[in-house]
Design a protein around this motif. Structure first.
Motif, PDB file in Angstrom:
ATOM      1  N   GLY A 255      -9.412  -5.388   3.719  1.00  0.00           N
ATOM      2  CA  GLY A 255      -8.659  -4.570   4.264  1.00  0.00           C
ATOM      3  C   GLY A 255      -8.871  -4.199   5.550  1.00  0.00           C
ATOM      4  O   GLY A 255      -8.214  -3.413   6.347  1.00  0.00           O
TER       5      GLY A 255
ATOM      6  N   PRO B 205      -4.195   4.434  -1.886  1.00  0.00           N
ATOM      7  CA  PRO B 205      -5.630   5.035  -1.405  1.00  0.00           C
ATOM      8  C   PRO B 205      -6.034   6.412  -1.883  1.00  0.00           C
ATOM      9  O   PRO B 205      -4.999   7.110  -2.321  1.00  0.00           O
ATOM     10  CB  PRO B 205      -5.287   5.123   0.217  1.00  0.00           C
ATOM     11  CG  PRO B 205      -4.076   4.441   0.310  1.00  0.00           C
ATOM     12  CD  PRO B 205      -3.304   4.459  -0.839  1.00  0.00           C
TER      13      PRO B 205
ATOM     14  N   SER C 286      -5.574  -9.423   6.633  1.00  0.00           N
ATOM     15  CA  SER C 286      -6.312  -8.670   6.354  1.00  0.00           C
ATOM     16  C   SER C 286      -7.777  -9.058   5.497  1.00  0.00           C
ATOM     17  O   SER C 286      -7.430 -10.167   4.881  1.00  0.00           O
ATOM     18  CB  SER C 286      -6.013  -7.378   5.592  1.00  0.00           C
ATOM     19  OG  SER C 286      -5.231  -6.508   6.348  1.00  0.00           O
TER      20      SER C 286
ATOM     21  N   VAL D  49       0.863  -1.137   0.094  1.00  0.00           N
ATOM     22  CA  VAL D  49      -0.088   0.011  -0.019  1.00  0.00           C
ATOM     23  C   VAL D  49       0.855   1.140   0.080  1.00  0.00           C
ATOM     24  O   VAL D  49       1.760   1.349   0.847  1.00  0.00           O
ATOM     25  CB  VAL D  49      -0.788   0.109   1.265  1.00  0.00           C
ATOM     26  CG1 VAL D  49      -1.892   1.259   1.268  1.00  0.00           C
ATOM     27  CG2 VAL D  49      -1.658  -1.282   1.355  1.00  0.00           C
TER      28      VAL D  49
ATOM     29  N   MET E 165       1.015  -4.660   2.840  1.00  0.00           N
ATOM     30  CA  MET E 165      -0.229  -4.752   3.229  1.00  0.00           C
ATOM     31  C   MET E 165      -0.343  -5.489   4.376  1.00  0.00           C
ATOM     32  O   MET E 165       0.290  -6.693   4.670  1.00  0.00           O
ATOM     33  CB  MET E 165      -1.092  -5.591   2.157  1.00  0.00           C
ATOM     34  CG  MET E 165      -2.687  -5.843   2.429  1.00  0.00           C
ATOM     35  SD  MET E 165      -3.500  -4.511   2.385  1.00  0.00           S
ATOM     36  CE  MET E 165      -3.776  -3.984   0.899  1.00  0.00           C
TER      37      MET E 165
ATOM     38  N   MET F 223      -8.740  -1.160  -1.229  1.00  0.00           N
ATOM     39  CA  MET F 223      -9.289  -2.478  -1.633  1.00  0.00           C
ATOM     40  C   MET F 223     -10.353  -2.427  -2.558  1.00  0.00           C
ATOM     41  O   MET F 223     -10.483  -3.107  -3.479  1.00  0.00           O
ATOM     42  CB  MET F 223      -9.419  -3.327  -0.341  1.00  0.00           C
ATOM     43  CG  MET F 223      -9.726  -4.801  -0.461  1.00  0.00           C
ATOM     44  SD  MET F 223      -8.171  -5.825  -1.308  1.00  0.00           S
ATOM     45  CE  MET F 223      -7.107  -5.533   0.233  1.00  0.00           C
TER      46      MET F 223
ATOM     47  N   ARG G 190      -7.067   4.318   4.235  1.00  0.00           N
ATOM     48  CA  ARG G 190      -5.801   3.668   4.012  1.00  0.00           C
ATOM     49  C   ARG G 190      -5.788   2.063   3.435  1.00  0.00           C
ATOM     50  O   ARG G 190      -4.708   1.717   3.001  1.00  0.00           O
ATOM     51  CB  ARG G 190      -4.803   4.080   4.740  1.00  0.00           C
ATOM     52  CG  ARG G 190      -4.593   5.570   4.677  1.00  0.00           C
ATOM     53  CD  ARG G 190      -3.457   6.111   5.462  1.00  0.00           C
ATOM     54  NE  ARG G 190      -3.401   7.439   5.475  1.00  0.00           N
ATOM     55  CZ  ARG G 190      -2.726   8.352   4.709  1.00  0.00           C
ATOM     56  NH1 ARG G 190      -2.209   7.666   3.568  1.00  0.00           N
ATOM     57  NH2 ARG G 190      -2.585   9.521   4.636  1.00  0.00           N
ATOM     58  N   LEU G 191      -6.788   1.560   4.055  1.00  0.00           N
ATOM     59  CA  LEU G 191      -6.846   0.066   3.769  1.00  0.00           C
ATOM     60  C   LEU G 191      -8.185  -0.399   3.037  1.00  0.00           C
ATOM     61  O   LEU G 191      -8.215  -1.223   1.995  1.00  0.00           O
ATOM     62  CB  LEU G 191      -6.680  -0.683   5.060  1.00  0.00           C
ATOM     63  CG  LEU G 191      -5.399  -0.573   5.756  1.00  0.00           C
ATOM     64  CD1 LEU G 191      -5.423  -1.130   7.057  1.00  0.00           C
ATOM     65  CD2 LEU G 191      -4.297  -1.364   4.772  1.00  0.00           C
ATOM     66  N   VAL G 192      -9.348  -0.078   3.581  1.00  0.00           N
ATOM     67  CA  VAL G 192     -10.773  -0.517   2.964  1.00  0.00           C
ATOM     68  C   VAL G 192     -10.855   0.217   1.357  1.00  0.00           C
ATOM     69  O   VAL G 192     -11.108  -0.426   0.528  1.00  0.00           O
ATOM     70  CB  VAL G 192     -11.761  -0.320   3.883  1.00  0.00           C
ATOM     71  CG1 VAL G 192     -13.038  -0.671   3.426  1.00  0.00           C
ATOM     72  CG2 VAL G 192     -11.530  -1.075   5.121  1.00  0.00           C
TER      73      VAL G 192
END
Length: 492
Positions: A119, A340, A116, A103, A112, A178, A173-175
Motif C-alpha cells: 500500500g 478502505p 506499491s 480500490v 491500485m 491492504m 485509503r491504501l495501507v
C-alpha cells in the motif's frame, strides 16, 4: 537413558512425537518429522475438529470447487510450493490470470497504484493516475522527501510511521485496506516490524519512505514470476495430501485438553472429561492458535502461556457468489478490489475468483465466481447477521460497485471465528519470549500462524523449525537427516 541423553539403541521402539493441531503447520511438522527422523520417530497428529486442514478447506459452489479459506499462497517463498510438490500436487499448481487490483475510494472503483509496497506508493505518477487520493492527500505525499527524518528506534504502529511520512490518506485509503485484507486488522495497532519488515528495516536507514519503497520495488527482479500461486482443485486439497504423505497417525475429533511434563517426556489428556484418554509422548509440537496453546502450557510453561494469551485474533466471513457471466457488464479485467474502512462499507475486499484464477473457468465457462470478505478486528457486529443478510450485503456491494444484476446461481457463507492473529506492536519480541520459554522445556516446540506470518509458506517454515528442534532434542548428536533441506517431490 531418556530421550536426548545418549545414543539410541536402533532396536528400541521408535520415539513418539505428538503434534497437536491438524492445520497445515501441524501436518507439515508431521511430514518433516517423518522425513528427517530416519525411521526412528512415530508421529501422531491430534486435532479436535472433524477434519484436517484448519482454515484450508474447499467445497463446491454451483458445481465449481472454491476455497473456503485461503485461495492461494505466496509463490516467491519456496516452502509452500515445495510442500505441494512433495505431496504429489506439483502438476496442479496454477498461476493467476491477472493481479491487477482496484480500490473503492471516494465513490469510485479505482486502480491500485502500480508499484506499491503493501500500500505504500513507490511511484508518484502512478499514484496520481489512480485517483485513489484526494488532491490534498496527493499533494501531501511528496513532502516525505523534504521532511526531517522520523526516528524509528523501536517497533511502532504501521499507521503512526506512514502517516508521519506520507500523510493520513495513504494510511486510510491504501495501507489500511491492504492490511485489512491480509490480517483483518488495523494499521493503528499492527506492528511495523512484524507486518512490513522490509519497510521497517528501510525506515531505520532512509529518511524518505518514498525512496525506501522505490528501492524495495527496484530490488524485485522483473522476471521473478507471479507473486501468488494456487492449486487446481483448491488449496483445501493440500492438507489431506500432506497428511497422507506424512505417514503419521492422524486423528480427528481428538481434542487435547491437558498437557503436562513427566520425568521422561509429556503426557496429553485427550477427549471428553467423562472418558479421557492419556497419551504419552517423548516430544510434543503445538500447532494450534495462541489461545489453546496458552491453555495447554499454563501449568508447565506459564511464561509462554501468558505471552500467548495476549495475542488477539480477528474473525471474518467469506461470502462466495456464483453468477452467470451475463450478470456482469463489460470485461472482468481485475482480480478484485479492496475497500478502505473509511468508506464505511460492510464488505472489505472482493475477489473476482474466475478472473484471477482462469483454470476455474474450465468447470463452467458461463460462470463468474466472486468472493466477498467481511470483518475486521472490532467489526464483530457485522458478523452477527445471519447468512441470508451477509449474502444480501455482498450482492448489494457488487450491484453498486460492479453493476452486477440478477441473482446468483449459487451462494455459500463461510465463517471463520478467531481466524487471524493480530501482530500488535512488540509482536516480534513477544514471539522471542515465547520461544525462549518453550526452548527451556526439552522436547517441546510451537509452530503456526501466531508467530512469523499468516500465509501458508510462513506456517510451513515454522513447522520445519519446530520439527528440527524436536529432532535435535531426540538426537543431540545430529546424526539424523534434519538439516532444513526443502522437501523432495515424490519419485525424486
Amino acid at each position: 537413558m531418556g530421550p536426548g541423553q545418549g545414543e539410541r539403541d536402533v532396536s528400541a521402539p521408535p520415539y513418539h512425537v505428538v503434534v497437536v493441531g491438524g492445520g497445515i503447520a501441524g501436518l507439515a511438522a508431521a511430514w518433516y518429522l517423518g522425513r528427517d527422523g530416519g525411521g526412528r520417530v512415530r508421529v501422531s497428529v491430534l486435532d479436535g475438529a472433524p477434519r484436517v486442514g484448519g482454515k484450508l478447506s474447499v467445497s463446491e459452489v454451483a458445481g465449481v470447487p472454491v476455497d473456503e479459506g485461503a485461495e492461494s499462497m505466496l509463490a516467491r517463498r519456496p516452502e509452500g510450493r515445495d510442500l505441494a510438490r512433495a505431496a504429489g500436487l506439483g502438476d496442479r499448481l496454477r498461476d493467476p490470470g491477472t493481479l491487477a487490483a482496484g480500490v473503492w475510494s471516494r465513490g469510485e472503483l479505482r486502480p491500485m497504484p502500480e508499484g506499491s509496497v503493501m500500500g505504500v506508493p513507490a511511484d508518484l505518477a502512478a499514484l496520481a493516475r489512480s485517483g485513489v487520493l484526494s488532491p490534498a492527500g496527493l499533494a501531501r505525499v511528496p513532502l516525505d522527501r523534504v521532511l526531517p527524518a522520523t526516528p524509528v528506534t523501536s517497533d511502532v504502529p504501521v499507521a503512526a510511521y506512514i502517516r508521519a511520512r506520507l500523510g493520513p490518506e495513504v494510511v486510510e485509503r491504501l495501507v489500511e485496506p491492504m492490511l485489512g485484507g491480509v490480517y483483518a486488522g488495523r494499521a493503528e495497532d499492527l506492528s511495523l516490524d512484524a507486518t512490513m519488515p522490509r519497510l521497517a528495516a528501510a525506515a531505520r536507514t532512509h529518511r524518505s519512505l518514498l525512496e525506501a519503497a522505490q528501492e524495495i520495488r527496484d530490488e524485485t527482479p522483473r522476471d521473478a514470476g507471479p507473486v501468488f500461486t494456487a492449486l487446481d482443485g483448491g488449496m483445501g486439497t493440500l492438507p489431506p495430501a500432506v497428511a497422507a504423505l506424512s505417514g503419521a497417525d492422524v486423528r480427528t475429533g481428538a481434542m487435547v485438553r491437558e498437557l503436562r511434563r513427566t520425568p521422561t517426556g509429556w503426557r496429553l489428556t485427550v477427549g471428553p472429561t467423562r472418558s479421557p484418554e492419556v497419551v504419552e509422548a517423548d516430544a510434543v509440537i503445538l500447532a494450534v492458535p495462541a489461545a489453546p496453546a496458552s491453555r495447554l502450557l499454563a501449568e508447565d510453561v506459564p511464561g509462554a502461556a501468558a505471552e500467548l494469551a495476549r495475542i488477539e485474533y480477528s474473525s471474518m466471513a467469506i461470502v462466495t457468489l456464483a453468477y452467470p457471466r451475463a450478470a456482469f457488464p463489460g470485461t472482468l479485467d481485475r482480480s478484485g478490489y479492496l475497500v478502505p474502512p473509511v468508506e464505511r462499507r460492510t464488505v472489505k475486499a472482493v475477489t473476482f475468483t474466475t478472473a484471477k484464477w482462469p483454470h476455474l473457468r474450465e468447470y463452467d465457462r458461463d460462470l463468474v465466481v466472486v468472493r466477498c470478505s467481511i470483518g475486521r478486528l472490532g467489526e464483530e457486529r457485522a458478523l452477527q447477521r445471519d447468512d441470508a443478510e451477509l449474502v444480501a450485503a455482498a450482492m448489494a456491494e457488487l450491484a453498486e460497485t460492479s453493476g452486477v444484476r440478477g441473482l446468483p446461481r449459487g451462494t455459500r457463507v463461510t465463517r471463520w471465528g478467531g481466524a487471524l492473529p493480530q501482530y500488535a506492536v512488540g509482536h516480534l519480541d513477544r514471539v522471542a519470549r515465547i520461544r525462549a520459554a518453550v526452548a527451556a522445556q526439552p522436547g517441546l516446540a510451537v509452530c503456526g500462524a501466531a508467530y512469523d506470518g499468516v500465509g501458508i509458506p510462513a506456517c510451513v517454515a515454522t513447522a520445519r523449525t519446530a520439527a528440527g528442534r524436536v529432532l535435535d532434542h531426540l538426537d543431540p548428536g545430529g546424526e539424523w537427516r534434519h538439516d532444513g533441506r526443502q522437501p523432495q517431490a515424490q519419485g525424486a
